[in-house]
Design a protein around this motif. Structure first.
Motif, short mmCIF file in Angstrom:
data_model
loop_
_atom_site.label_atom_id
_atom_site.label_comp_id
_atom_site.label_asym_id
_atom_site.label_seq_id
_atom_site.Cartn_x
_atom_site.Cartn_y
_atom_site.Cartn_z
N ALA A 50 0.84 -1.19 0.00
CA ALA A 50 0.00 0.00 0.00
C ALA A 50 0.87 1.24 0.00
O ALA A 50 2.00 1.23 0.50
CB ALA A 50 -0.91 0.00 1.22
N ILE A 51 0.36 2.31 -0.59
CA ILE A 51 1.02 3.61 -0.50
C ILE A 51 0.54 4.27 0.80
O ILE A 51 -0.66 4.46 0.98
CB ILE A 51 0.70 4.48 -1.71
CG1 ILE A 51 1.32 3.85 -2.97
CG2 ILE A 51 1.20 5.91 -1.52
CD1 ILE A 51 1.05 4.62 -4.25
N PRO A 52 1.46 4.59 1.72
CA PRO A 52 1.03 5.08 3.02
C PRO A 52 0.24 6.39 2.94
O PRO A 52 0.52 7.26 2.12
CB PRO A 52 2.36 5.30 3.77
CG PRO A 52 3.34 4.42 3.05
CD PRO A 52 2.92 4.44 1.62
N ALA A 53 -0.78 6.49 3.80
CA ALA A 53 -1.54 7.72 3.94
C ALA A 53 -0.90 8.57 5.04
O ALA A 53 -0.21 8.05 5.92
CB ALA A 53 -2.98 7.40 4.31
N ARG A 78 1.20 12.01 -5.04
CA ARG A 78 1.31 10.93 -4.08
C ARG A 78 2.21 9.81 -4.63
O ARG A 78 3.03 9.25 -3.91
CB ARG A 78 -0.08 10.40 -3.75
CG ARG A 78 -0.18 9.33 -2.67
CD ARG A 78 0.35 9.80 -1.31
NE ARG A 78 -0.24 10.99 -0.80
CZ ARG A 78 -1.27 11.05 0.06
NH1 ARG A 78 -1.83 9.92 0.48
NH2 ARG A 78 -1.71 12.20 0.51
N ILE A 79 2.07 9.49 -5.92
CA ILE A 79 2.92 8.45 -6.53
C ILE A 79 4.38 8.91 -6.55
O ILE A 79 5.29 8.14 -6.19
CB ILE A 79 2.45 8.13 -7.96
CG1 ILE A 79 1.06 7.49 -7.93
CG2 ILE A 79 3.45 7.19 -8.65
CD1 ILE A 79 0.45 7.30 -9.31
N ASP A 80 4.62 10.15 -6.99
CA ASP A 80 5.99 10.66 -7.06
C ASP A 80 6.66 10.63 -5.69
O ASP A 80 7.82 10.23 -5.55
CB ASP A 80 6.00 12.09 -7.59
CG ASP A 80 5.70 12.16 -9.08
OD1 ASP A 80 5.93 11.15 -9.78
OD2 ASP A 80 5.25 13.23 -9.55
N SER A 81 5.90 11.05 -4.66
CA SER A 81 6.45 11.07 -3.30
C SER A 81 6.77 9.65 -2.83
O SER A 81 7.83 9.41 -2.23
CB SER A 81 5.44 11.73 -2.36
OG SER A 81 5.89 11.68 -1.02
N TYR A 82 5.88 8.73 -3.12
CA TYR A 82 6.08 7.33 -2.71
C TYR A 82 7.30 6.73 -3.41
O TYR A 82 8.13 6.07 -2.77
CB TYR A 82 4.82 6.53 -3.05
CG TYR A 82 5.01 5.04 -2.95
CD1 TYR A 82 5.15 4.41 -1.72
CD2 TYR A 82 5.05 4.26 -4.10
CE1 TYR A 82 5.33 3.03 -1.63
CE2 TYR A 82 5.22 2.88 -4.02
CZ TYR A 82 5.36 2.28 -2.79
OH TYR A 82 5.54 0.92 -2.71
N TRP A 90 -1.67 4.00 -9.62
CA TRP A 90 -2.75 4.98 -9.60
C TRP A 90 -3.86 4.55 -8.64
O TRP A 90 -4.39 5.36 -7.88
CB TRP A 90 -3.33 5.17 -11.01
CG TRP A 90 -2.55 6.15 -11.82
CD1 TRP A 90 -1.40 5.91 -12.52
CD2 TRP A 90 -2.85 7.53 -12.01
NE1 TRP A 90 -0.97 7.04 -13.14
CE2 TRP A 90 -1.85 8.06 -12.85
CE3 TRP A 90 -3.87 8.36 -11.59
CZ2 TRP A 90 -1.83 9.40 -13.25
CZ3 TRP A 90 -3.87 9.69 -11.99
CH2 TRP A 90 -2.86 10.20 -12.81
N GLY A 91 -4.18 3.27 -8.67
CA GLY A 91 -5.21 2.77 -7.76
C GLY A 91 -4.80 2.90 -6.31
O GLY A 91 -5.58 3.36 -5.46
N LEU A 92 -3.57 2.51 -6.01
CA LEU A 92 -3.10 2.57 -4.62
C LEU A 92 -2.98 4.01 -4.13
O LEU A 92 -3.28 4.30 -2.96
CB LEU A 92 -1.75 1.85 -4.51
CG LEU A 92 -1.80 0.33 -4.62
CD1 LEU A 92 -0.40 -0.24 -4.74
CD2 LEU A 92 -2.52 -0.28 -3.41
N ALA A 93 -2.56 4.91 -4.99
CA ALA A 93 -2.43 6.32 -4.59
C ALA A 93 -3.81 6.93 -4.34
O ALA A 93 -3.99 7.68 -3.37
CB ALA A 93 -1.68 7.11 -5.66
N ALA A 94 -4.77 6.61 -5.20
CA ALA A 94 -6.13 7.12 -4.98
C ALA A 94 -6.70 6.57 -3.68
O ALA A 94 -7.37 7.29 -2.92
CB ALA A 94 -7.03 6.74 -6.16
N ALA A 95 -6.44 5.29 -3.39
CA ALA A 95 -6.91 4.70 -2.14
C ALA A 95 -6.25 5.36 -0.94
O ALA A 95 -6.89 5.59 0.10
CB ALA A 95 -6.61 3.20 -2.13
#
Length: 306
Positions: free
Chosen positions: A231-234, A293-297, A266-271
């Motif tokens: 997961a991409i952290p929130a 969010r993707i770039d930061s991750y 894209w899906g994980l970043a939107a989530a």
């Protein structure tokens, strides 16, 4: 490739009046719990469509609502979000569907309560989420196989059975682990079980299987690759109930637009953006926000490896 706004995505399934009741203190089963309650339009397909609109896609919703005040409110809100609702029928036989999610103090779903009887009216003329009657689902998918990309969310363990006969018509399927167990006829407990279940569902005809795993991310098997994606952290977690809908919308947007980065990201970043709010649709969701969010991750992941 055409811009996403030049292509219309048909979102077929349930429109629901959503209510989220979140306990204020620790949840105590079998007792009265003080809560805060929020209401808004919902339903998996409805939420996916609203997420797609925020990402700049043209989306039409096909569903049913009652001839009641709840139906009026839901349709007005969907039109205000930029969605085409001309394909939504009004029923005089059943009220607008409603769903109540009871969330614990951490924002995790404790129990969901659903009144979805109206969707049994969506007969063979209709036909995508698994709220629809089985015969309607089967006709829709066989009619549009090879004519459109078909993405399906099974909705629940019980309703997963409705798509079992038409797995070979689905391009991308988004089950969670419990739904994957039903559709593969396998127990899914360990990571190895997840991989085996996804492979079995692909053997039954699905082109790409994405098993969603909550805070662990997801498992993807598309025939060319298979593996777990974290997961991409929130920044913080307020409410997890909108994450799955945002994931499907983010993936769909990237798939049709040919956007930079993998549709899975894209899906994980939107989530990731979705869980940061108690709203069903993240107010901050946009193409630019997802890309940031993707770039930061990716930057953090690269730095951690160096």
């Amino acid at each position: 490739m055409d811009s996403p706004s030049a292509q219309t995505i048909a979102c077929i399934g349930g429109i629901v009046q959503d209510r989220k009741a979140r306990v204020i203190e620790r949840l105590v089963p079998g007792s009265s719990n003080p809560v805060t309650v929020r209401a808004c339009p919902g339903g998996v397909v409805c939420n996916i469509a609203r997420n797609l609109a925020k990402l700049g896609c043209s989306a039409s919703v096909f569903s049913a609502v009652g001839e009641d005040a709840a139906g009026d409110r839901v349709l007005e809100e969907l039109k205000s979000a930029g969605l085409n609702v001309s394909g939504v029928m009004r029923s005089s036989n059943h009220p607008t569907a409603n769903y109540t999610a009871v969330l614990d103090e951490k924002g995790q779903l404790f129990i969901g309560l659903a009144d979805m009887e109206i969707f049994e009216e969506l007969d063979l003329r209709w036909a995508l989420d698994a709220n629809l009657p089985p015969a309607t689902i089967e006709r829709l998918l066989h009619t549009h196989k090879n004519r459109a990309k078909i993405l399906v969310d099974p909705i629940s363990v019980a309703k997963s059975e409705r798509i079992r006969p038409v797995l070979d018509t689905i391009d991308v399927l988004f089950p969670n682990a419990k739904e994957a167990a039903v559709l593969s006829d396998r127990a899914v407990i360990t990571h190895a079980d997840v991989a085996q279940a996804a492979a079995e569902i692909r053997r039954r005809g699905v082109s790409t299987v994405i098993v969603t795993l909550g805070e662990e991310g997801l498992y993807v098997d598309d025939g060319n690759r298979s593996g777990f994606v974290p997961a991409i952290p929130a920044a913080h977690v307020r409410d997890v109930t909108g994450a799955g809908d945002a994931l499907v919308a983010g993936y769909a947007y990237a798939m049709i637009s040919g956007a930079a980065y993998d549709p899975v990201l894209w899906g994980l970043a939107a989530a990731s953006l979705a869980v940061e709010t108690e709203e069903s649709i993240a107010p901050q969701l946009s193409r630019e926000a997802v890309l940031r969010r993707i770039d930061s991750y990716l930057a953090r992941s690269s730095a951690a490896k160096s």
